[in-house]
Design a protein around this motif. Sequence first.
Motif, mmCIF file in Angstrom:
data_model
loop_
_atom_site.group_PDB
_atom_site.id
_atom_site.type_symbol
_atom_site.label_atom_id
_atom_site.label_comp_id
_atom_site.label_asym_id
_atom_site.label_seq_id
_atom_site.Cartn_x
_atom_site.Cartn_y
_atom_site.Cartn_z
ATOM 1 N N ASP A 81 19.271 -24.424 43.667
ATOM 2 C CA ASP A 81 19.871 -23.975 44.928
ATOM 3 C C ASP A 81 21.318 -24.405 45.086
ATOM 4 O O ASP A 81 22.090 -23.758 45.796
ATOM 5 N N ASP A 82 21.698 -25.497 44.439
ATOM 6 C CA ASP A 82 23.071 -25.992 44.528
ATOM 7 C C ASP A 82 23.968 -25.417 43.445
ATOM 8 O O ASP A 82 25.142 -25.789 43.351
ATOM 9 N N GLY A 83 23.424 -24.559 42.611
ATOM 10 C CA GLY A 83 24.205 -23.998 41.527
ATOM 11 C C GLY A 83 24.295 -24.875 40.303
ATOM 12 O O GLY A 83 25.063 -24.582 39.379
ATOM 13 N N ASP A 84 23.509 -25.951 40.263
ATOM 14 C CA ASP A 84 23.527 -26.850 39.112
ATOM 15 C C ASP A 84 22.566 -26.355 38.038
ATOM 16 O O ASP A 84 21.454 -25.909 38.345
ATOM 17 N N PRO A 85 22.958 -26.448 36.751
ATOM 18 C CA PRO A 85 22.115 -25.945 35.665
ATOM 19 C C PRO A 85 20.791 -26.688 35.569
ATOM 20 O O PRO A 85 20.707 -27.900 35.798
ATOM 21 N N VAL A 86 19.739 -25.939 35.210
ATOM 22 C CA VAL A 86 18.402 -26.491 35.015
ATOM 23 C C VAL A 86 17.965 -26.190 33.588
ATOM 24 O O VAL A 86 17.963 -25.023 33.169
ATOM 25 N N LEU A 87 17.630 -27.213 32.831
ATOM 26 C CA LEU A 87 17.085 -27.061 31.488
ATOM 27 C C LEU A 87 15.565 -27.043 31.602
ATOM 28 O O LEU A 87 14.979 -27.962 32.182
ATOM 29 N N VAL A 88 14.920 -26.018 31.068
ATOM 30 C CA VAL A 88 13.492 -25.823 31.306
ATOM 31 C C VAL A 88 12.687 -26.018 30.023
ATOM 32 O O VAL A 88 13.026 -25.491 28.966
ATOM 33 N N LEU A 89 11.613 -26.792 30.154
ATOM 34 C CA LEU A 89 10.558 -26.891 29.155
ATOM 35 C C LEU A 89 9.290 -26.384 29.830
ATOM 36 O O LEU A 89 8.802 -27.003 30.783
ATOM 37 N N ALA A 90 8.769 -25.259 29.358
ATOM 38 C CA ALA A 90 7.656 -24.593 30.040
ATOM 39 C C ALA A 90 6.388 -24.614 29.197
ATOM 40 O O ALA A 90 6.433 -24.633 27.975
ATOM 41 N N ASP A 91 5.265 -24.573 29.880
ATOM 42 C CA ASP A 91 3.958 -24.412 29.259
ATOM 43 C C ASP A 91 3.486 -22.990 29.531
ATOM 44 O O ASP A 91 4.054 -22.277 30.375
ATOM 45 N N THR A 92 2.433 -22.557 28.849
ATOM 46 C CA THR A 92 1.900 -21.212 29.024
ATOM 47 C C THR A 92 0.421 -21.294 29.380
ATOM 48 O O THR A 92 -0.381 -21.813 28.611
ATOM 49 N N VAL A 93 0.073 -20.800 30.581
ATOM 50 C CA VAL A 93 -1.325 -20.781 31.038
ATOM 51 C C VAL A 93 -1.569 -19.444 31.733
ATOM 52 O O VAL A 93 -1.784 -19.380 32.945
ATOM 53 N N TRP A 94 -1.524 -18.375 30.961
ATOM 54 C CA TRP A 94 -1.614 -17.043 31.560
ATOM 55 C C TRP A 94 -2.820 -16.898 32.475
ATOM 56 O O TRP A 94 -2.758 -16.227 33.504
ATOM 57 N N SER A 95 -3.935 -17.520 32.114
ATOM 58 C CA SER A 95 -5.197 -17.272 32.819
ATOM 59 C C SER A 95 -5.492 -18.266 33.936
ATOM 60 O O SER A 95 -6.617 -18.291 34.444
ATOM 61 N N MET A 96 -4.512 -19.053 34.349
ATOM 62 C CA MET A 96 -4.788 -20.120 35.316
ATOM 63 C C MET A 96 -5.458 -19.611 36.581
ATOM 64 O O MET A 96 -6.452 -20.173 37.056
ATOM 65 N N THR A 97 -4.931 -18.531 37.175
ATOM 66 C CA THR A 97 -5.436 -18.112 38.483
ATOM 67 C C THR A 97 -6.840 -17.530 38.414
ATOM 68 O O THR A 97 -7.498 -17.419 39.451
ATOM 69 N N GLY A 98 -7.299 -17.172 37.220
ATOM 70 C CA GLY A 98 -8.650 -16.642 37.109
ATOM 71 C C GLY A 98 -9.696 -17.686 36.815
ATOM 72 O O GLY A 98 -10.890 -17.400 36.889
ATOM 73 N N VAL A 99 -9.261 -18.923 36.498
ATOM 74 C CA VAL A 99 -10.205 -19.924 36.012
ATOM 75 C C VAL A 99 -10.122 -21.249 36.766
ATOM 76 O O VAL A 99 -11.157 -21.822 37.130
ATOM 77 N N TYR A 100 -8.932 -21.748 37.040
ATOM 78 C CA TYR A 100 -8.777 -23.114 37.551
ATOM 79 C C TYR A 100 -9.287 -23.274 38.973
ATOM 80 O O TYR A 100 -9.057 -22.416 39.834
ATOM 81 N N THR A 101 -9.934 -24.391 39.220
ATOM 82 C CA THR A 101 -10.265 -24.788 40.584
ATOM 83 C C THR A 101 -9.059 -25.491 41.197
ATOM 84 O O THR A 101 -8.087 -25.817 40.506
ATOM 85 N N SER A 102 -9.130 -25.768 42.493
ATOM 86 C CA SER A 102 -8.036 -26.475 43.168
ATOM 87 C C SER A 102 -7.791 -27.844 42.544
ATOM 88 O O SER A 102 -6.641 -28.254 42.328
ATOM 89 N N ALA A 103 -8.879 -28.551 42.249
ATOM 90 C CA ALA A 103 -8.726 -29.877 41.649
ATOM 91 C C ALA A 103 -8.084 -29.778 40.274
ATOM 92 O O ALA A 103 -7.256 -30.618 39.897
ATOM 93 N N GLU A 104 -8.437 -28.743 39.512
ATOM 94 C CA GLU A 104 -7.850 -28.576 38.187
ATOM 95 C C GLU A 104 -6.375 -28.203 38.269
ATOM 96 O O GLU A 104 -5.564 -28.641 37.442
ATOM 97 N N VAL A 105 -6.016 -27.408 39.253
ATOM 98 C CA VAL A 105 -4.604 -27.071 39.457
ATOM 99 C C VAL A 105 -3.792 -28.340 39.708
ATOM 100 O O VAL A 105 -2.732 -28.562 39.120
ATOM 101 N N ALA A 106 -4.301 -29.207 40.586
ATOM 102 C CA ALA A 106 -3.599 -30.458 40.890
ATOM 103 C C ALA A 106 -3.486 -31.344 39.651
ATOM 104 O O ALA A 106 -2.429 -31.926 39.372
ATOM 105 N N THR A 107 -4.578 -31.453 38.896
ATOM 106 C CA THR A 107 -4.561 -32.267 37.679
ATOM 107 C C THR A 107 -3.582 -31.704 36.658
ATOM 108 O O THR A 107 -2.817 -32.449 36.034
#
Length: 481
Positions: A81-107
């Motif tokens: 939001d301040d215009g400062d660069p962000v270096l990103v390291l991302a994971d891939t979990v395409w199926s998260m919304t179809g499988v994870y419970t709330s507790a698993e999302v938090a974990t």
Amino acid sequence: MSRAAREEAWARSSVPRPLPAALSRRDFLGLAGAASGLLLLSACSGGAEPMLPEAAVDRWTQKPGALVAGVSADGRALVDDDGDPVLVLADTVWSMTGVYTSAEVATYFATRREQGFNGVQISSLPFHIDGENRVEGCVDGQQAFVDGDVTRFDEGYWRRLDEVLETAAAHGTTVLLGAMGPLVAYGIGDLDQCHEFGRLLGERYGGRPGIIWLFGVDYGSDLWDDLDPHLLACLDGIRAAGDEHPATIQYHNNSSLSSDNPRWVGRTDVEAAYSYAPTYAVVRKGYELAAGPVVLVESNYEDENNTQGPDTTDESIRRQALWTYTSGGVYVAYGRRDVWSSQGDYLDALTSTAVTQLGMIRARLETLDWPALVPDLDGSVLVEGAGEDVQHGSQLDGTADVLESDLATCAAAPDGSLTVVYVPSARPVRLAPGFATGAAQWWDPTTGESHEARLDGSGMYVPPDDRHADRATDWLLVVEA
């Protein structure tokens, strides 16, 4: 967790849960310390002491929860939001919304935060893997739409996606969100429906921080003529709702970029790179096109090799990341079979040596003035020791696997204040005058240990030879004036 147990957990998770607190400076100091060596001591041999002093992690800790909000004015960086660069390291979990419970999302988000990840790639529409088959909807039967009408959102599902996005933001994690997911499976065949679906997405998520819209996803060129109008109608709908999040598209051609499809030129804000070959080639090409910040959205995943080349190793994962970050890329996505598909013990699969090393790589780069780096595309900085750019090898299409090329990649600040060189195999390197003076270190991406780097009598930096014979030989040379 069995399906019955998961469905029971889903039922319990309908009660709203408090979101985790945002990261504090102390949290991130601990993370940077771990990523610089402490975590790796339990995962790798060698027992090296972490070599990054606390004073060096200021760039990372000043904004521990910085989320991507847009693209820099020069089109090279993802910025907050301040215009400062962000270096990103991302994971891939395409199926998260179809499988994870709330507790698993938090974990999940708490774990990945501690490991140094600040990005995740998920689908906005739910699916799960049933054996070898992909099933649309959630494991408990919840669907995204009422009576299959893509213009009527079923709140039971969309509240789950809301929770995922809220939890991600609370942990400082930007979401590359698959906007349309499995289009054909959901029966979207009308351009007006696509536009309305996009408008509903934009209306619901336009004000949420830390989202990059992703279209396509394994989108072969044979589908472009048929589906481009539908995807673009969805993007138009998102924009019609006032949503200004950056957008991009991912294809399914080996070593592809968003700009490969002329219909999308000028419509995307980010250049999505996809490659199962050595990643420097496609990332450098994307940087030269200057159509937006280059993000590596997919390459070889841990426990997989889709091209029948050599097995993917920890070194494969390191090479993909360090080649990208030293070739102009600002975002690297990692993946692992059980994690992206949410199969087996997918939460246990969050931990691995490769994951620890990736977090350590991001931590090391964050100690540097990495936004000042420009890739050395013409070899004017790294003038000797670059090695060979291997393009042909054992993959199904005849291209080289990540482990079959030996090219060293270099990036430097134009004023010579910072130069970094990634050598996938140890060899002496020579830098041009103006880039070869200052405090120099050879940094070991397998342990986080640094060694003083000195010029030999011929003006070459020679890597240390004191690593164990059975260890990988890649190094990162860092020279700071």
